[in-house]
Design an enzyme around this catalytic site. Structure first.
Site, PDB file in Angstrom:
ATOM      1  N   TYR A  60     -40.738 -11.871  -4.444  1.00 37.58           N
ATOM      2  CA  TYR A  60     -40.561 -11.925  -2.986  1.00 37.58           C
ATOM      3  C   TYR A  60     -41.272 -13.146  -2.404  1.00 37.58           C
ATOM      4  CZ  TYR A  60     -40.097 -10.404   1.839  1.00 37.58           C
ATOM      5  OH  TYR A  60     -39.762 -10.338   3.164  1.00 37.58           O
ATOM      6  N   PHE A 112     -20.966 -31.286  13.907  1.00 39.15           N
ATOM      7  CA  PHE A 112     -20.095 -30.279  13.293  1.00 39.15           C
ATOM      8  C   PHE A 112     -20.025 -29.057  14.218  1.00 39.15           C
ATOM      9  CE2 PHE A 112     -19.281 -26.680  10.413  1.00 39.15           C
ATOM     10  CZ  PHE A 112     -18.006 -27.051  10.034  1.00 39.15           C
ATOM     11  N   ASP A 113     -18.991 -28.232  14.067  1.00 44.27           N
ATOM     12  CA  ASP A 113     -18.785 -27.160  15.059  1.00 44.27           C
ATOM     13  C   ASP A 113     -19.937 -26.168  15.122  1.00 44.27           C
ATOM     14  OD1 ASP A 113     -17.958 -26.256  12.598  1.00 44.27           O
ATOM     15  OD2 ASP A 113     -16.271 -25.093  13.335  1.00 44.27           O
ATOM     16  N   ASP A 202     -28.048 -34.369   9.552  1.00 44.40           N
ATOM     17  CA  ASP A 202     -27.260 -33.227   9.093  1.00 44.40           C
ATOM     18  C   ASP A 202     -26.652 -33.695   7.770  1.00 44.40           C
ATOM     19  OD1 ASP A 202     -25.357 -31.391   8.456  1.00 44.40           O
ATOM     20  OD2 ASP A 202     -24.422 -31.295  10.421  1.00 44.40           O
ATOM     21  N   ALA A 204     -25.169 -32.395   4.921  1.00 45.01           N
ATOM     22  CA  ALA A 204     -24.286 -31.631   4.033  1.00 45.01           C
ATOM     23  C   ALA A 204     -23.666 -32.499   2.933  1.00 45.01           C
ATOM     24  CB  ALA A 204     -23.190 -30.960   4.860  1.00 45.01           C
ATOM     25  N   LYS A 245     -22.099 -27.937  -0.010  1.00 45.08           N
ATOM     26  CA  LYS A 245     -21.274 -29.132  -0.221  1.00 45.08           C
ATOM     27  C   LYS A 245     -21.908 -29.960  -1.333  1.00 45.08           C
ATOM     28  CE  LYS A 245     -20.105 -27.869   4.140  1.00 45.08           C
ATOM     29  NZ  LYS A 245     -20.713 -26.734   4.830  1.00 45.08           N
ATOM     30  N   HIS A 437     -11.884 -21.202  16.225  1.00 38.79           N
ATOM     31  CA  HIS A 437     -10.850 -21.465  15.209  1.00 38.79           C
ATOM     32  C   HIS A 437     -10.920 -20.490  14.036  1.00 38.79           C
ATOM     33  CE1 HIS A 437     -12.696 -24.229  11.934  1.00 38.79           C
ATOM     34  NE2 HIS A 437     -13.662 -23.589  12.514  1.00 38.79           N
TER      35      HIS A 437
HETATM   36  N1  F0G Z   1     -22.897 -29.554   8.964  1.00 40.38           N
HETATM   37  C1  F0G Z   1     -21.761 -30.062   8.471  1.00 40.38           C
HETATM   38  C2  F0G Z   1     -21.522 -31.531   8.537  1.00 40.38           C
HETATM   39  C3  F0G Z   1     -20.820 -29.209   7.904  1.00 40.38           C
HETATM   40  O1  F0G Z   1     -19.682 -29.731   7.424  1.00 40.38           O
HETATM   41  C4  F0G Z   1     -21.078 -27.821   7.847  1.00 40.38           C
HETATM   42  C5  F0G Z   1     -20.118 -26.898   7.268  1.00 40.38           C
HETATM   43  C6  F0G Z   1     -22.279 -27.342   8.368  1.00 40.38           C
HETATM   44  C7  F0G Z   1     -23.172 -28.244   8.922  1.00 40.38           C
HETATM   45  C8  F0G Z   1     -22.632 -25.885   8.351  1.00 40.38           C
HETATM   46  O2  F0G Z   1     -22.951 -25.482   7.077  1.00 40.38           O
HETATM   47  O3  F0G Z   1     -21.185 -23.833   6.430  1.00 40.38           O
HETATM   48  O4  F0G Z   1     -23.348 -23.987   5.194  1.00 40.38           O
HETATM   49  O5  F0G Z   1     -23.278 -23.043   7.461  1.00 40.38           O
HETATM   50  N2  F0G Z   1     -18.945 -27.213   7.016  1.00 40.38           N
HETATM   51  C9  F0G Z   1     -17.947 -26.410   6.354  1.00 40.38           C
HETATM   52  C10 F0G Z   1     -16.648 -27.145   6.357  1.00 40.38           C
HETATM   53  C11 F0G Z   1     -17.845 -25.002   6.802  1.00 40.38           C
HETATM   54  O6  F0G Z   1     -15.643 -26.538   5.964  1.00 40.38           O
HETATM   55  O7  F0G Z   1     -16.621 -28.329   6.700  1.00 40.38           O
HETATM   56  P1  F0G Z   1     -22.656 -23.998   6.521  1.00 40.38           P
END
Ligand code: F0G
Length: 447
Positions: A60, A112-113, A202, A204, A245, A437
């Site tokens: 833990y 990102f969204d 960010d 990813a 990613k 979406h």
């Molecule tokens: N930042 C970027 C640039 C992303 O592309 C994503 C996720 C996230 C943050 C959020 O990360 O999914 O681990 O919570 N992108 C995915 C996509 C979902 O399909 O582009 P997450």
């Protein structure tokens, strides 16, 4: 790892799509032949990652696997403070809970969204400062993901005391998997220093971004991916990471920073939202696999093979004259739907219409990165039609062969050949207020 696939008939797909309310997220994966919905969590783990899983320490608190991952992240990024989270948006939630307040302005390059969602849900503003070049899909420039420094300066001039940090997304997913140059990161750093603002990456797809710096930016060709990665992070103060990613794991994320005050602030939100500080939403075994994934994916050969496959698909689309965001991005091809379905009005969501048509054509599932994803303006509640309307074909890492790319390209060509006959799109039947979406329900604009 391989899995059996099943082909379906057009009649079956028509029925399934209708049952899914023309929202491809709502299909069952078994109803999909080639799945390009996302490159997130869909990569294939390597032999070394699978064996690392067996070494997971599930204590833990204070697990060995935590320290292994923390050391790997520190070696790659130089960031000393580290908090694991269950995925990228959880890292945003934990860190932004500390940093973002009502009325703030957070400038960045096409947030990102989920990033935008975590800012707007706190009644703050995500201000997009991406270079204008990104809006012209046919313009061939190497770093379309860049931050427009003049736009960034303007946000700081107008709202300096309400800006908690600057966020740069590498690569810029929403603009088409487009990279940010090292020179641009240096400029952002200089602006940040001038106004006393910290910079978050960010991250990813940070490794893919480093690959593009190596292959496209002058003077970078002789450096290793890891040297470039290190310089990218040296120019920042912290990072949020979706490890699904470029970490090539199915689930996972983290926050890392060089600043103790950010770490102390974020810690308070990690424990209630994610879990204790040394697992924060991840299993020990997943932290082991992620440590290996980060090492593997910061090797040139691995990145070259991957990005070459995306370029291969782009080459096929070039042969057929199908327009996409140029040049090809790192993780996906983004077909420019408004240039394909020229008769479908924007109110009927051309990119989502194209996504539905491609599924009907070949059982291929892509993802709309366009007017639906853009959500409504939080104040006026109007649809935001001013960005691009793209169909993203995301390529999972180490999963598909070039023959799959051939099938995808031919299915798109079939659709492209009869594009003139597609004149009506989709209308919204039901939508959520934020991040619509994922769950939106649609119907043909004319039944
Ligand atoms: N930042 C970027 C640039 C992303 O592309 C994503 C996720 C996230 C943050 C959020 O990360 O999914 O681990 O919570 N992108 C995915 C996509 C979902 O399909 O582009 P997450």
């Amino acid at each position: 790892m391989v899995e059996p696939i099943r082909r379906s008939t057009r009649e079956e797909r028509e029925r399934w799509l209708k049952e899914a309310h023309y929202n491809l997220f709502m299909l069952r994966a078994d109803q999909v032949y080639i799945d390009l919905l996302t490159d997130s969590g869909t990569g294939a783990m390597s032999d070394r990652q699978w064996s690392a899983l067996m070494m997971g320490d599930e204590s833990y608190a204070g697990a060995r696997s935590f320290f292994r991952l923390k050391d790997t992240v520190e070696r790659l990024t130089g960031f000393e403070y580290f908090i694991p989270t269950h995925q990228g948006r959880a890292a945003e939630n934990v860190l932004f809970s500390h940093l973002v307040k009502e009325g703030d302005y957070v400038p960045g390059n096409s947030h990102f969204d989920t990033t935008k969602g975590h800012i707007e849900s706190r009644k703050a503003h995500a201000v997009d400062c991406t270079v204008d070049e990104a809006l012209d899909t046919q313009l061939e420039v190497p770093f379309k993901g860049n931050v427009d420094i003049a736009k960034l300066e303007k946000v700081l001039e107008e709202h300096n005391d309400r800006v908690p940090f600057i966020i740069v997304t590498v690569t810029n997913n929403t603009a088409g998997g487009q990279p940010v140059s090292l020179e641009n990161l240096r400029q952002v750093r200089r602006v940040g220093d001038k106004w006393g603002k910290r910079v978050i990456l960010d991250s990813a797809r940070f490794a893919e971004n480093a690959y593009f710096i190596k292959t496209r930016e002058e003077g970078q060709g002789d450096r290793t991916i890891r040297e470039i990665v290190r310089e990218m992070f040296d120019l920042a103060d912290g990072m949020t990471m979706s490890a699904k990613k470029d970490g090539i794991v199915n689930m996972g994320g983290f926050i890392a920073t060089r600043h103790e005050d950010w770490y102390e602030g974020a810690k308070r939100f990690c424990i209630p939202f994610e879990g204790y500080l040394t697992y924060g939403g991840m299993n020990g075994r997943d932290m082991e696999a992620l440590a290996v994934g980060l090492e593997e994916n910061t090797e040139y050969d691995n990145l070259h093979t991957r990005i070459h496959q995306v370029e291969y698909l782009a080459g096929l689309l070039d042969d057929f004259g199908i327009p996409y965001q140029r040049p090809a991005g790192g993780h996906a091809i983004f077909v420019d739907a408004t240039r394909v379905l020229t008769h479908v009005p924007r109110e009927e969501f051309p990119a989502q219409t194209l996504a539905a048509q491609l599924y009907l054509e070949g059982g291929i599932r892509g993802c709309e990165i366009g007017y639906l994803l853009a959500d409504r303006d939080p104040v006026t509640r109007e649809n935001r039609f001013y960005g691009l309307d793209l169909l993203r074909l995301a390529i999972p890492r180490r999963v598909y062969t070039d023959n799959h790319m051939n099938v995808i390209a031919v299915a798109l060509k079939n659709l492209f050949d009869r594009r003139e006959s597609i004149t009506r799109g989709l209308r919204i039947v039901w939508e959520a207020e934020l991040l619509r979406h994922f769950t939106v329900q649609l119907a043909p604009a004319v039944d």
